[in-house]
Design a protein around this motif. Sequence first.
Motif, PDB file in Angstrom:
ATOM      1  N   SER A  61      69.436  -0.753  77.678  1.00 17.78           N
ATOM      2  CA  SER A  61      70.203  -1.989  77.522  1.00 17.78           C
ATOM      3  C   SER A  61      69.281  -3.169  77.218  1.00 17.78           C
ATOM      4  CB  SER A  61      71.036  -2.267  78.779  1.00 17.78           C
ATOM      5  OG  SER A  61      70.200  -2.446  79.910  1.00 17.78           O
ATOM      6  N   MET A  62      68.131  -3.229  77.890  1.00 22.39           N
ATOM      7  CA  MET A  62      67.164  -4.289  77.620  1.00 22.39           C
ATOM      8  C   MET A  62      66.581  -4.156  76.214  1.00 22.39           C
ATOM      9  SD  MET A  62      66.858  -6.428  80.160  1.00 22.39           S
ATOM     10  CE  MET A  62      68.650  -6.302  80.208  1.00 22.39           C
ATOM     11  N   LEU A  63      66.417  -2.918  75.759  1.00 20.71           N
ATOM     12  CA  LEU A  63      65.868  -2.672  74.430  1.00 20.71           C
ATOM     13  C   LEU A  63      66.826  -3.172  73.349  1.00 20.71           C
ATOM     14  CD1 LEU A  63      63.473  -1.443  72.964  1.00 20.71           C
ATOM     15  CD2 LEU A  63      64.650   0.755  72.969  1.00 20.71           C
ATOM     16  N   PHE A  64      68.124  -2.900  73.513  1.00 19.47           N
ATOM     17  CA  PHE A  64      69.109  -3.389  72.558  1.00 19.47           C
ATOM     18  C   PHE A  64      69.128  -4.918  72.530  1.00 19.47           C
ATOM     19  CE2 PHE A  64      71.293   0.843  72.871  1.00 19.47           C
ATOM     20  CZ  PHE A  64      71.221   1.132  71.519  1.00 19.47           C
ATOM     21  N   PHE A  65      68.969  -5.522  73.691  1.00 17.94           N
ATOM     22  CA  PHE A  65      68.914  -6.979  73.785  1.00 17.94           C
ATOM     23  C   PHE A  65      67.695  -7.506  73.037  1.00 17.94           C
ATOM     24  CE2 PHE A  65      67.544 -10.776  76.299  1.00 17.94           C
ATOM     25  CZ  PHE A  65      68.554 -11.618  75.874  1.00 17.94           C
ATOM     26  N   GLY A  66      66.566  -6.809  73.197  1.00 21.78           N
ATOM     27  CA  GLY A  66      65.336  -7.239  72.541  1.00 21.78           C
ATOM     28  C   GLY A  66      65.375  -7.085  71.040  1.00 21.78           C
ATOM     29  N   VAL A  67      66.078  -6.047  70.540  1.00 24.80           N
ATOM     30  CA  VAL A  67      66.165  -5.820  69.092  1.00 24.80           C
ATOM     31  C   VAL A  67      66.783  -7.016  68.394  1.00 24.80           C
ATOM     32  CG1 VAL A  67      67.339  -4.461  67.319  1.00 24.80           C
ATOM     33  CG2 VAL A  67      66.216  -3.313  69.207  1.00 24.80           C
ATOM     34  N   LYS A  68      67.812  -7.600  69.006  1.00 24.91           N
ATOM     35  CA  LYS A  68      68.505  -8.734  68.392  1.00 24.91           C
ATOM     36  C   LYS A  68      67.609  -9.957  68.260  1.00 24.91           C
ATOM     37  CE  LYS A  68      73.142  -7.387  69.915  1.00 24.91           C
ATOM     38  NZ  LYS A  68      74.360  -7.804  70.661  1.00 24.91           N
TER      39      LYS A  68
END
Length: 202
Positions: A61-68
């Motif tokens: 979930s943190m990774l998806f947040f970081g991608v944006k």
Amino acid sequence: MKHFIAKFGLVAAGGAIQGLGMGLFLFPNYIPSGGAGGIAVLINYWFHINIGLALWLINISMLFFGVKVLGKRFAVWTVMGITITSISLHFFEQGFSPDRNLFFDIVAGSVFLGTGIGILMRQGVSNGGMGVVALIISTKRNILPGRPLFFVNMCIFLVTGIIIDWKIILLALISQWISTKVVDQVCQMTFLQTYTLNWRKK
């Protein structure tokens, strides 16, 4: 191509060193390596979900947040860093000796953990979990990542300590203070070339 090879080597080294600190020194003493571990413990406590699965869900979930915010390349390199960390963690935890001094394990594990995280963050790569949040803050505000990483993790540890147990959390706070100091020291060093972020010496 040289830049790619150099970055690959540094990300691999950062992940392996981080895994060494966690697998050989911190995790055998049940000391969380970061805020994501604290959240995983809380999820396990509240919903009885396996800690490993909870930690994976938090990291994803943190990774998806970081991608944006930080882009797709950030995600690819971060997945690689997390994978190498997991492999090295599994390898090094086999060498733990229960006869070692707890204080030595906290200091040694925190130094290795901070060194690994610092190397990763110099390359614009997160170590997973709350490292993503710290990297976003440090990138947006052009500051070293150690301070935001410490305060984010500290807040999570305090909540975990209030709800579950203070003993392990106090050890985790000591570990975080040491490791985040090391993170900032590594990020300020000039002998490692950074290809994605331009840290300024404070």
